[in-house]
Design a protein around this motif. Sequence first.
Motif, PDB file in Angstrom:
ATOM      1  N   LEU A 170      12.509   6.484   8.704  1.00 56.50           N
ATOM      2  CA  LEU A 170      12.078   6.427  10.104  1.00 56.50           C
ATOM      3  C   LEU A 170      11.006   5.358  10.251  1.00 56.50           C
ATOM      4  N   ASP A 171      11.014   4.686  11.380  1.00 55.88           N
ATOM      5  CA  ASP A 171       9.934   3.743  11.672  1.00 55.88           C
ATOM      6  C   ASP A 171       9.209   4.227  12.926  1.00 55.88           C
ATOM      7  N   LEU A 172       8.104   4.924  12.722  1.00 56.75           N
ATOM      8  CA  LEU A 172       7.372   5.478  13.867  1.00 56.75           C
ATOM      9  C   LEU A 172       6.827   4.379  14.765  1.00 56.75           C
TER      10      LEU A 172
ATOM     11  N   ASP B  43       9.475   7.121   5.894  1.00 59.65           N
ATOM     12  CA  ASP B  43       9.226   5.747   5.479  1.00 59.65           C
ATOM     13  C   ASP B  43      10.289   4.859   6.111  1.00 59.65           C
ATOM     14  N   SER B  44       9.904   3.637   6.473  1.00 57.40           N
ATOM     15  CA  SER B  44      10.866   2.718   7.085  1.00 57.40           C
ATOM     16  C   SER B  44      11.763   2.062   6.041  1.00 57.40           C
ATOM     17  N   SER B  45      11.440   2.224   4.758  1.00 62.46           N
ATOM     18  CA  SER B  45      12.267   1.634   3.699  1.00 62.46           C
ATOM     19  C   SER B  45      13.290   2.650   3.209  1.00 62.46           C
ATOM     20  N   LEU B  46      14.565   2.339   3.402  1.00 63.77           N
ATOM     21  CA  LEU B  46      15.630   3.255   2.971  1.00 63.77           C
ATOM     22  C   LEU B  46      15.585   3.468   1.458  1.00 63.77           C
TER      23      LEU B  46
ATOM     24  N   SER C  92      -1.275  10.124   5.068  1.00 64.83           N
ATOM     25  CA  SER C  92      -0.779   8.770   4.849  1.00 64.83           C
ATOM     26  C   SER C  92      -1.652   8.118   3.790  1.00 64.83           C
ATOM     27  N   ALA C  93      -1.024   7.545   2.776  1.00 66.26           N
ATOM     28  CA  ALA C  93      -1.773   6.943   1.662  1.00 66.26           C
ATOM     29  C   ALA C  93      -1.389   5.480   1.509  1.00 66.26           C
ATOM     30  N   MET C  94      -2.365   4.609   1.582  1.00 69.10           N
ATOM     31  CA  MET C  94      -2.219   3.176   1.295  1.00 69.10           C
ATOM     32  C   MET C  94      -1.172   2.492   2.181  1.00 69.10           C
ATOM     33  N   THR C  95      -0.998   3.027   3.392  1.00 70.54           N
ATOM     34  CA  THR C  95       0.020   2.480   4.299  1.00 70.54           C
ATOM     35  C   THR C  95      -0.593   1.866   5.547  1.00 70.54           C
ATOM     36  N   MET C  96      -1.737   2.369   5.972  1.00 72.24           N
ATOM     37  CA  MET C  96      -2.287   1.908   7.254  1.00 72.24           C
ATOM     38  C   MET C  96      -2.528   0.394   7.284  1.00 72.24           C
TER      39      MET C  96
ATOM     40  N   ASP D 214       4.241  13.176   5.590  1.00 73.97           N
ATOM     41  CA  ASP D 214       3.545  12.111   4.867  1.00 73.97           C
ATOM     42  C   ASP D 214       4.115  10.785   5.354  1.00 73.97           C
ATOM     43  N   PHE D 215       3.304  10.036   6.094  1.00 73.95           N
ATOM     44  CA  PHE D 215       3.771   8.781   6.704  1.00 73.95           C
ATOM     45  C   PHE D 215       3.631   7.628   5.706  1.00 73.95           C
ATOM     46  N   GLY D 216       4.707   6.840   5.572  1.00 81.32           N
ATOM     47  CA  GLY D 216       4.688   5.743   4.586  1.00 81.32           C
ATOM     48  C   GLY D 216       4.706   6.336   3.190  1.00 81.32           C
ATOM     49  N   CYS D 217       5.620   7.294   2.998  1.00 80.35           N
ATOM     50  CA  CYS D 217       5.610   8.105   1.769  1.00 80.35           C
ATOM     51  C   CYS D 217       6.012   7.320   0.531  1.00 80.35           C
TER      52      CYS D 217
ATOM     53  N   ASP E 159       9.033  -6.472   2.637  1.00 77.81           N
ATOM     54  CA  ASP E 159      10.283  -5.768   2.336  1.00 77.81           C
ATOM     55  C   ASP E 159      10.025  -4.809   1.176  1.00 77.81           C
ATOM     56  N   PHE E 160       9.747  -3.542   1.513  1.00 72.57           N
ATOM     57  CA  PHE E 160       9.453  -2.567   0.466  1.00 72.57           C
ATOM     58  C   PHE E 160      10.703  -2.106  -0.268  1.00 72.57           C
ATOM     59  N   ASP E 161      11.900  -2.373   0.297  1.00 71.78           N
ATOM     60  CA  ASP E 161      13.134  -1.995  -0.404  1.00 71.78           C
ATOM     61  C   ASP E 161      13.176  -2.599  -1.811  1.00 71.78           C
TER      62      ASP E 161
ATOM     63  N   HIS F  23      -0.722  -1.808   6.282  1.00 72.64           N
ATOM     64  CA  HIS F  23       0.542  -2.513   6.547  1.00 72.64           C
ATOM     65  C   HIS F  23       0.994  -2.357   8.000  1.00 72.64           C
ATOM     66  N   ILE F  24       0.176  -1.722   8.845  1.00 70.47           N
ATOM     67  CA  ILE F  24       0.549  -1.450  10.235  1.00 70.47           C
ATOM     68  C   ILE F  24      -0.310  -2.313  11.160  1.00 70.47           C
ATOM     69  N   PRO F  25       0.314  -3.241  11.907  1.00 72.86           N
ATOM     70  CA  PRO F  25      -0.503  -4.151  12.735  1.00 72.86           C
ATOM     71  C   PRO F  25      -1.307  -3.422  13.811  1.00 72.86           C
TER      72      PRO F  25
ATOM     73  N   LEU G  51       5.026   9.672  -4.213  1.00 74.10           N
ATOM     74  CA  LEU G  51       3.999   9.978  -5.223  1.00 74.10           C
ATOM     75  C   LEU G  51       2.964  10.968  -4.697  1.00 74.10           C
ATOM     76  N   VAL G  52       2.513  10.770  -3.453  1.00 68.57           N
ATOM     77  CA  VAL G  52       1.562  11.715  -2.848  1.00 68.57           C
ATOM     78  C   VAL G  52       2.319  12.924  -2.301  1.00 68.57           C
ATOM     79  N   THR G  53       3.439  12.679  -1.638  1.00 65.60           N
ATOM     80  CA  THR G  53       4.246  13.752  -1.030  1.00 65.60           C
ATOM     81  C   THR G  53       4.533  14.869  -2.041  1.00 65.60           C
TER      82      THR G  53
HETATM   83  C1  LIG Z   1       1.808   0.617  -0.169  1.00 61.93           C
HETATM   84  S1  LIG Z   1       3.185   1.638   0.124  1.00 61.93           S
HETATM   85  C2  LIG Z   1       2.489   3.261  -0.146  1.00 61.93           C
HETATM   86  C3  LIG Z   1       3.529   4.270  -0.558  1.00 61.93           C
HETATM   87  C4  LIG Z   1       2.991   5.642  -0.932  1.00 61.93           C
HETATM   88  N1  LIG Z   1       2.242   6.249   0.141  1.00 61.93           N
HETATM   89  C5  LIG Z   1       2.165   5.591  -2.198  1.00 61.93           C
HETATM   90  O1  LIG Z   1       0.951   5.855  -2.122  1.00 61.93           O
HETATM   91  O2  LIG Z   1       2.726   5.310  -3.271  1.00 61.93           O
HETATM   92  C6  LIG Z   1       3.390   1.565   1.885  1.00 61.93           C
HETATM   93  C7  LIG Z   1       4.640   2.262   2.380  1.00 61.93           C
HETATM   94  O3  LIG Z   1       4.595   2.265   3.817  1.00 61.93           O
HETATM   95  C8  LIG Z   1       5.902   2.054   4.309  1.00 61.93           C
HETATM   96  N2  LIG Z   1       5.814   1.548   5.685  1.00 61.93           N
HETATM   97  C9  LIG Z   1       5.326   0.351   6.103  1.00 61.93           C
HETATM   98  N3  LIG Z   1       5.437   0.255   7.447  1.00 61.93           N
HETATM   99  C10 LIG Z   1       6.011   1.405   7.878  1.00 61.93           C
HETATM  100  C11 LIG Z   1       6.415   1.895   9.149  1.00 61.93           C
HETATM  101  N4  LIG Z   1       6.233   1.170  10.258  1.00 61.93           N
HETATM  102  N5  LIG Z   1       6.979   3.116   9.244  1.00 61.93           N
HETATM  103  C12 LIG Z   1       7.165   3.868   8.113  1.00 61.93           C
HETATM  104  N6  LIG Z   1       6.821   3.445   6.878  1.00 61.93           N
HETATM  105  C13 LIG Z   1       6.256   2.236   6.754  1.00 61.93           C
HETATM  106  C14 LIG Z   1       6.513   1.068   3.325  1.00 61.93           C
HETATM  107  O4  LIG Z   1       7.918   1.050   3.372  1.00 61.93           O
HETATM  108  C15 LIG Z   1       5.943   1.570   1.988  1.00 61.93           C
HETATM  109  O5  LIG Z   1       6.805   2.485   1.358  1.00 61.93           O
END
Ligand SMILES: C[S@@+](CC[C@H](N)C(=O)[O-])C[C@H]1O[C@@H](n2cnc3c(N)ncnc32)[C@H](O)[C@@H]1O
Length: 204
Positions: free
Chosen positions: A94-96, A68-71, A111-115, A45-48, A6-8, A117-119, A52-54
């Motif tokens: 959005l949740d792609l 980002d999927s977190s509102l 996309s930074a530090m998000t992959m 920027d996916f998972g923004c 829960d990133f919220d 978290h994606i199964p 910070l990167v955006t």
């Molecule tokens: C570790 S954070 C990185 C945030 C940012 N890129 C940074 O470097 O500070 C991962 C982000 O990915 C988002 N995220 C996770 N699964 C996602 C999904 N299926 N669709 C969109 N965003 C997602 C989370 O909500 C979170 O904000």
Amino acid sequence: MTERRDFDVAAAEWDEKPRRVKLAQEIADAISEALPLSQTWDAMDFGCGTGLVTLNLAPRLGSIVGVDSSLKMVERLNAKVVELGCANTRGVRLDLERGELPGGRYHLITSAMTMHHIPELAPLLTAFRNLLHPGGRIALADLEAEDGSFHENPVGVFHQGFSREQITQLLSQSGFSDIAISTVTEVTKGEASYPVFLATATAS
Ligand SMILES: C[S@@+](CC[C@H](N)C(=O)[O-])C[C@H]1O[C@@H](n2cnc3c(N)ncnc32)[C@H](O)[C@@H]1O
């Protein structure tokens, strides 16, 4: 296990860790060095997160949408956009992974530090390829393979970093070519250090 993090709950204090801000700056600089960013480019920027990167990349581009999927993360980004008067940037919840699409086409997807978290990465990378203009570029930054000690909380962590072979295979299977991967920085936590890679590729 597919429980999501829960990133919220992390959004309000996300920017307070200097290590995170520094890492985002280093990733944005590495993307700028690796690719010929242009003010004619529209980017996503996916998972923004909080952007910070955006927001680091925004002045070097025509436009950038952070998704980002977190509102709460997206709300933080949009509050900063207003504070900074950053007219070419916006955040969208959005949740792609669930097939929700931003409704545009892009010259660049980052996309930074998000992959990690994606199964299931292959469908997501294929969606990225379809969102890019022909010849569009992708720039993915994440942890290199690690021993699982990076995250104190393992919830929602589906990959313990990535090997270069994994990233190369995923990108080529998803319709990308011209793949280049390099170590761009590392995160230090206590005695441990965790290298971070940047992978760039072109939509075939
Ligand atoms: C570790 S954070 C990185 C945030 C940012 N890129 C940074 O470097 O500070 C991962 C982000 O990915 C988002 N995220 C996770 N699964 C996602 C999904 N299926 N669709 C969109 N965003 C997602 C989370 O909500 C979170 O904000």
